[in-house]
Write a protein that holds these residues in place. Structure first.
Motif, mmCIF file in Angstrom:
data_model
loop_
_atom_site.group_PDB
_atom_site.id
_atom_site.type_symbol
_atom_site.label_atom_id
_atom_site.label_comp_id
_atom_site.label_asym_id
_atom_site.label_seq_id
_atom_site.Cartn_x
_atom_site.Cartn_y
_atom_site.Cartn_z
ATOM 1 N N VAL A 106 0.933 -1.329 0.000
ATOM 2 C CA VAL A 106 -0.087 0.119 -0.128
ATOM 3 C C VAL A 106 0.884 1.293 0.086
ATOM 4 N N VAL A 107 0.522 2.225 -0.974
ATOM 5 C CA VAL A 107 1.632 3.262 -1.148
ATOM 6 C C VAL A 107 0.681 4.710 -0.992
ATOM 7 N N GLY A 108 1.301 5.343 0.085
ATOM 8 C CA GLY A 108 0.654 6.806 0.006
ATOM 9 C C GLY A 108 1.634 7.624 -0.469
ATOM 10 N N GLU A 109 1.500 8.952 -0.055
ATOM 11 C CA GLU A 109 2.200 9.899 -0.910
ATOM 12 C C GLU A 109 3.784 9.972 -0.586
ATOM 13 N N HIS A 110 3.866 9.551 0.648
ATOM 14 C CA HIS A 110 5.392 9.779 1.242
ATOM 15 C C HIS A 110 5.674 8.601 1.903
ATOM 16 N N ASN A 111 4.793 7.562 2.095
ATOM 17 C CA ASN A 111 5.354 6.397 2.853
ATOM 18 C C ASN A 111 4.712 5.248 1.994
ATOM 19 N N ILE A 112 5.147 3.812 2.491
ATOM 20 C CA ILE A 112 4.907 2.661 1.971
ATOM 21 C C ILE A 112 4.815 1.645 3.070
ATOM 22 N N CYS A 113 3.832 0.608 2.868
ATOM 23 C CA CYS A 113 3.639 -0.479 3.898
ATOM 24 C C CYS A 113 3.255 -1.558 3.157
ATOM 25 N N VAL A 114 3.167 -2.953 3.668
ATOM 26 C CA VAL A 114 2.657 -3.992 3.033
ATOM 27 C C VAL A 114 1.959 -4.770 4.471
ATOM 28 N N CYS A 115 1.004 -5.497 3.803
ATOM 29 C CA CYS A 115 0.127 -6.300 4.818
ATOM 30 C C CYS A 115 0.406 -7.627 4.285
ATOM 31 N N HIS A 116 0.338 -8.561 5.107
ATOM 32 C CA HIS A 116 0.474 -10.174 5.047
ATOM 33 C C HIS A 116 1.733 -10.606 4.096
ATOM 34 N N ALA A 117 2.653 -9.834 4.461
ATOM 35 C CA ALA A 117 4.062 -10.198 3.641
ATOM 36 C C ALA A 117 4.424 -11.640 4.076
ATOM 37 N N ASP A 118 5.024 -12.219 2.666
ATOM 38 C CA ASP A 118 5.348 -13.613 2.850
ATOM 39 C C ASP A 118 6.563 -13.789 1.954
ATOM 40 N N ASP A 119 7.011 -15.118 1.678
ATOM 41 C CA ASP A 119 8.161 -15.140 0.959
ATOM 42 C C ASP A 119 8.151 -14.411 -0.582
ATOM 43 N N ARG A 120 6.979 -14.346 -0.896
ATOM 44 C CA ARG A 120 6.782 -14.067 -2.340
ATOM 45 C C ARG A 120 7.319 -12.529 -2.428
ATOM 46 N N VAL A 121 7.060 -11.730 -1.394
ATOM 47 C CA VAL A 121 7.327 -10.420 -1.243
ATOM 48 C C VAL A 121 8.979 -10.164 -0.954
ATOM 49 N N ARG A 122 9.481 -11.135 -0.215
ATOM 50 C CA ARG A 122 10.945 -11.258 -0.143
ATOM 51 C C ARG A 122 11.637 -11.757 -1.226
ATOM 52 N N SER A 123 11.358 -12.377 -1.930
ATOM 53 C CA SER A 123 11.844 -13.137 -3.039
ATOM 54 C C SER A 123 11.974 -12.146 -4.121
ATOM 55 N N ILE A 124 10.592 -11.681 -4.608
ATOM 56 C CA ILE A 124 10.531 -10.809 -5.853
ATOM 57 C C ILE A 124 10.893 -9.286 -5.505
ATOM 58 N N PHE A 125 10.327 -8.809 -4.429
ATOM 59 C CA PHE A 125 10.735 -7.350 -4.146
ATOM 60 C C PHE A 125 12.242 -7.092 -3.738
ATOM 61 N N TYR A 126 12.522 -7.916 -2.607
ATOM 62 C CA TYR A 126 13.833 -7.616 -2.100
ATOM 63 C C TYR A 126 15.073 -8.328 -2.804
ATOM 64 N N ASP A 127 14.676 -9.513 -3.183
ATOM 65 C CA ASP A 127 16.070 -10.243 -3.940
ATOM 66 C C ASP A 127 16.142 -10.096 -5.201
ATOM 67 N N TYR A 128 14.641 -10.011 -6.071
ATOM 68 C CA TYR A 128 14.749 -9.807 -7.533
ATOM 69 C C TYR A 128 14.748 -8.431 -7.901
ATOM 70 N N LEU A 129 14.000 -7.575 -7.249
ATOM 71 C CA LEU A 129 14.295 -6.214 -7.739
ATOM 72 C C LEU A 129 14.972 -5.341 -6.969
ATOM 73 N N HIS A 130 15.496 -5.806 -5.925
ATOM 74 C CA HIS A 130 16.463 -5.165 -4.810
ATOM 75 C C HIS A 130 15.898 -3.762 -4.434
ATOM 76 N N ALA A 131 14.537 -3.970 -4.256
ATOM 77 C CA ALA A 131 13.762 -2.936 -3.363
ATOM 78 C C ALA A 131 14.193 -2.880 -1.795
ATOM 79 N N ALA A 132 14.235 -1.829 -1.280
ATOM 80 C CA ALA A 132 14.400 -1.631 0.380
ATOM 81 C C ALA A 132 13.161 -2.518 0.897
ATOM 82 N N PRO A 133 13.660 -2.922 2.280
ATOM 83 C CA PRO A 133 12.763 -3.870 2.892
ATOM 84 C C PRO A 133 11.334 -2.640 3.219
ATOM 85 N N ILE A 134 10.210 -3.173 3.278
ATOM 86 C CA ILE A 134 8.991 -2.471 3.174
ATOM 87 C C ILE A 134 8.424 -2.802 4.736
ATOM 88 N N PRO A 135 8.018 -1.674 5.684
ATOM 89 C CA PRO A 135 7.431 -1.870 6.837
ATOM 90 C C PRO A 135 6.257 -2.830 6.606
#
Length: 262
Positions: A106-135
């Motif tokens: 979920v993305v606001g104007e100046h912030n971001i968060c994630v609900c129900h994070a699991d291995d898909r978020v970690r493997s795709i967003f963090y490992d594959y896309l190299h995004a910073a960890p999301i609260p």
């Protein structure tokens, strides 16, 4: 004459293999700007997740940004366009994800968060896309007091089909098989091009867009010249007027050299 370049990030500017912008692309973009061509980023990423453009930003080669698939556009510190998801439909989408424990960013104007994070978020967003960890937050906290500009549920095509009738005032764009980006109705990269062109007094016929994902199709069809990357899906290539080489084989530089520098 091309006066404005609109460039997708992932799979277009930035290699999925090296997670960097090829040196050939940096050189071609620099040459285009010296020719008087302005350069704009057109991405599904929100600003807070744009962390891989240092090779361009450090050289002052970016003139503005279309982010969140056209839902939020800015030039320097000036926001020139923003449009949020209707609150009731944001709740419908998050309730759907909560009932099925589907991860949703979920993305606001100046912030971001994630609900129900699991291995898909970690493997795709963090490992594959190299995004910073999301609260990680609860669904109630995700929507409380927040104007939502983009939501990214990790749903497959069948779930997307099921959800669409319940989100009549939203756009749903997919550039990865594991998730979609949801924005307010009408917000696509095409809308972003129009907002940038209006701000700078550029005619759309004088623009070139380059991309590789399904969310790039609206801008590839809309720009004066639309170029799909060689690594793009066949449906994306079919929507573009031209197809260049892959991101790892200097495809971006070849397209700029052909249409801007020749």
């Amino acid at each position: 004459m091309i006066k404005a370049l609109f460039l997708d990030i992932d799979g277009t500017l930035v290699s999925f293999q090296t997670h960097e912008i090829p040196a050939s692309a940096v050189a071609a973009i620099d040459a285009a700007r010296r020719r008087g061509c302005q350069v704009f980023i057109a991405t599904g990423r929100p600003q807070i997740l744009i962390n891989n453009l240092g090779a361009l930003q450090s050289r002052g080669l970016i003139d503005g940004y279309v982010t969140m698939n056209g839902g939020y556009c800015f030039v320097g510190n000036e926001v020139i366009y923003k449009s949020s998801i209707p609150a009731d439909e944001a709740r419908v989408l998050l309730d759907y994800c909560t009932a099925r424990l589907i991860p949703c960013v979920v993305v606001g104007e100046h912030n971001i968060c994630v609900c129900h994070a699991d291995d898909r978020v970690r493997s795709i967003f963090y490992d594959y896309l190299h995004a910073a960890p999301i609260p990680e937050v609860s669904p109630d906290e995700a929507l409380r007091g927040r104007e939502v500009f983009q939501m990214t549920p990790f749903i497959v095509a069948e779930e997307e089909t099921e959800l669409r009738p319940h989100l009549p005032h939203c756009e749903i764009g997919r550039w990865h098989p594991a998730f979609v980006d949801v924005t307010a109705l009408g917000n696509t990269k095409q809308r972003g091009i129009d907002q940038i062109c209006r701000h700078f007094g550029i005619d759309v016929s004088e623009t070139m867009a380059i991309g590789d994902g399904g969310n790039d199709i609206p801008m590839l069809r809309h720009a004066g010249i639309g170029v799909a990357m060689g690594n793009a899906d066949k449906t994306v290539q079919a929507a573009a007027g031209h197809v260049t080489d892959t991101v790892d084989n200097d495809g971006l530089a070849k397209a700029i050299e052909r249409f801007v520098l020749a």
